[in-house]
Write an enzyme that holds these catalytic residues in place. Structure first.
Site, PDB file in Angstrom:
ATOM      1  N   GLY A 168     -28.689  80.680  32.393  1.00 47.53           N
ATOM      2  CA  GLY A 168     -29.786  81.344  31.700  1.00 47.53           C
ATOM      3  C   GLY A 168     -31.123  80.823  32.206  1.00 47.53           C
ATOM      4  N   GLY A 169     -31.720  79.941  31.439  1.00 47.80           N
ATOM      5  CA  GLY A 169     -33.077  79.440  31.705  1.00 47.80           C
ATOM      6  C   GLY A 169     -33.340  79.034  33.148  1.00 47.80           C
ATOM      7  N   SER A 174     -26.724  75.608  29.484  1.00 52.55           N
ATOM      8  CA  SER A 174     -27.592  74.540  30.002  1.00 52.55           C
ATOM      9  C   SER A 174     -27.175  74.033  31.385  1.00 52.55           C
ATOM     10  CB  SER A 174     -27.685  73.386  28.997  1.00 52.55           C
ATOM     11  OG  SER A 174     -28.295  73.835  27.791  1.00 52.55           O
ATOM     12  N   GLU A 223     -25.192  85.923  22.433  1.00 52.21           N
ATOM     13  CA  GLU A 223     -26.401  86.421  21.755  1.00 52.21           C
ATOM     14  C   GLU A 223     -26.197  87.839  21.240  1.00 52.21           C
ATOM     15  OE1 GLU A 223     -29.030  85.378  24.961  1.00 52.21           O
ATOM     16  OE2 GLU A 223     -28.637  83.273  24.500  1.00 52.21           O
ATOM     17  N   GLU A 254     -18.852  80.185  27.508  1.00 52.57           N
ATOM     18  CA  GLU A 254     -20.185  79.739  27.124  1.00 52.57           C
ATOM     19  C   GLU A 254     -20.160  79.195  25.698  1.00 52.57           C
ATOM     20  OE1 GLU A 254     -23.340  81.725  29.838  1.00 52.57           O
ATOM     21  OE2 GLU A 254     -23.200  82.805  27.954  1.00 52.57           O
ATOM     22  N   GLY A 265     -29.084  77.174  25.893  1.00 45.52           N
ATOM     23  CA  GLY A 265     -30.517  77.016  25.649  1.00 45.52           C
ATOM     24  C   GLY A 265     -30.877  75.763  24.876  1.00 45.52           C
ATOM     25  N   ASN A 271     -28.377  84.938  34.356  1.00 46.12           N
ATOM     26  CA  ASN A 271     -28.630  85.869  33.256  1.00 46.12           C
ATOM     27  C   ASN A 271     -30.083  85.679  32.829  1.00 46.12           C
ATOM     28  OD1 ASN A 271     -28.810  87.251  30.856  1.00 46.12           O
ATOM     29  ND2 ASN A 271     -27.361  85.944  29.734  1.00 46.12           N
ATOM     30  N   TRP A 272     -30.887  86.673  33.139  1.00 48.60           N
ATOM     31  CA  TRP A 272     -32.323  86.536  32.844  1.00 48.60           C
ATOM     32  C   TRP A 272     -32.661  86.830  31.382  1.00 48.60           C
ATOM     33  CZ3 TRP A 272     -35.312  89.071  37.561  1.00 48.60           C
ATOM     34  CH2 TRP A 272     -35.236  88.184  38.658  1.00 48.60           C
ATOM     35  N   LYS A 273     -31.674  87.282  30.613  1.00 45.83           N
ATOM     36  CA  LYS A 273     -31.921  87.609  29.194  1.00 45.83           C
ATOM     37  C   LYS A 273     -33.146  88.518  29.088  1.00 45.83           C
ATOM     38  CE  LYS A 273     -29.426  83.481  28.004  1.00 45.83           C
ATOM     39  NZ  LYS A 273     -29.157  82.397  27.095  1.00 45.83           N
ATOM     40  N   HIS A 323     -21.871  88.721  25.517  1.00 43.74           N
ATOM     41  CA  HIS A 323     -22.624  87.457  25.466  1.00 43.74           C
ATOM     42  C   HIS A 323     -22.782  87.010  24.014  1.00 43.74           C
ATOM     43  CE1 HIS A 323     -25.895  84.583  25.810  1.00 43.74           C
ATOM     44  NE2 HIS A 323     -25.528  84.446  27.061  1.00 43.74           N
TER      45      HIS A 323
HETATM   46  P1  13P Z   1     -28.944  78.572  29.342  1.00 46.06           P
HETATM   47  O1  13P Z   1     -28.561  78.291  30.772  1.00 46.06           O
HETATM   48  O2  13P Z   1     -30.397  78.872  29.164  1.00 46.06           O
HETATM   49  O3  13P Z   1     -28.408  77.538  28.410  1.00 46.06           O
HETATM   50  O4  13P Z   1     -28.208  79.953  28.946  1.00 46.06           O
HETATM   51  C1  13P Z   1     -26.855  80.089  29.210  1.00 46.06           C
HETATM   52  C2  13P Z   1     -26.479  81.500  29.009  1.00 46.06           C
HETATM   53  O5  13P Z   1     -26.460  81.997  27.893  1.00 46.06           O
HETATM   54  C3  13P Z   1     -26.146  82.307  30.206  1.00 46.06           C
HETATM   55  O6  13P Z   1     -25.599  83.534  29.856  1.00 46.06           O
END
Ligand code: 13P
Length: 244
Positions: A229-230, A208, A92, A162, A168, A4-6, A90
């Site tokens: 994510g990251g 993470s 967020e 999640e 993050g 997920n590149w956000k 998600h």
């Molecule tokens: P991180 O891997 O950056 O913690 O993010 C997880 C995430 O929200 C994937 O959708």
């Protein structure tokens, strides 16, 4: 194994990512690989993965087919861009954009109507975990959201657990904590959709996930994949997660 590149990367960044990523995952046939870039990069990503096993997903989807919904993107638009997956619900989106269990269900149904595989996200916040409400939150999210699907629809989704406190933050859930949550979600699936559906549903862990903790997480039979994510932003790092 999904990335997920956000809200990161432009189309040019997307092309550069896949130039490096593709050769590193050419022989990764043990799993499905999905990258979910921002909407504006979907076409570039679809073009860049042509001829590979990598699939492209959106990060959200409108519940309406079309209409006066400023800022929304429909299933038909996502399909036209060539994407075949979408993230839904998600944390967020729940936290910053008013997403609720009810809208998560509507978006999930819209994805299925368009033939898109939804990756439906659930997970508790830190205060919910600390006050001992993790399971209650997961049950509520399941009952008010996913449980509204038909059996046939449920068979076509993936779920991502999640925990919000792990996203993050560099604080990964221990494999045991994640597996416990996955078991609670699977128990809900069993109750609502039966043992076979519960066995077959893919539950990804997200929060993470890094190259150095993927193997131990994936070592849990309850964990069927990861949503990253990251660490999915860097081609070498995400390739080593895929090839754990
Ligand atoms: P991180 O891997 O950056 O913690 O993010 C997880 C995430 O929200 C994937 O959708």
């Amino acid at each position: 194994m999904a990335g997920n590149w956000k809200m990161y990367k432009t189309p040019a960044d997307t092309i550069a990512f896949f130039e490096k990523f593709r050769p590193l995952t050419e022989r990764s046939e043990h799993c499905e690989i999905v990258i979910c870039p921002p909407f504006t990069n979907l076409a570039a990503a679809v073009d860049a993965v042509k001829g590979s096993r990598i699939r492209v997903g959106a990060q959200n989807i409108a519940w309406a087919r079309e209409g006066a919904f400023t800022g929304e993107i429909s299933g038909a638009m996502i399909v036209a861009a060539g994407a075949t997956y979408t993230i839904v619900g998600h944390s967020e989106r729940r936290q910053y954009f008013g997403e609720t269990d009810e809208t998560v269900l509507k978006r999930t149904q819209a994805a299925l109507h368009s033939g898109i595989t939804p990756i439906v996200c659930v997970g508790e916040r830190l205060e919910e975990r600390e006050s001992g409400h993790t399971e209650a939150v997961l049950i509520r999210q399941f009952q008010n959201g996913i449980a509204g699907l038909t059996e046939a629809q449920f068979a076509k989704i993936a779920i991502a657990y999640e925990p919000v406190w792990a996203i993050g933050t560099g604080k990964t859930a221990t494999p045991e904590i994640a597996a416990d949550a996955h078991r609670a979600i699977r128990a809900q699936a069993r109750e609502k959709f039966g043992p076979q559906a519960a066995e077959a549903i893919r539950i990804l862990y997200g929060g993470s996930v890094k190259p150095d903790n993927t193997r131990v997480l994936m070592g849990q039979p309850e964990i069927d994949g990861v949503l990253v994510g990251g660490a999915s932003l860097d081609p070498v790092s995400f390739a080593s997660i895929v090839n754990f």
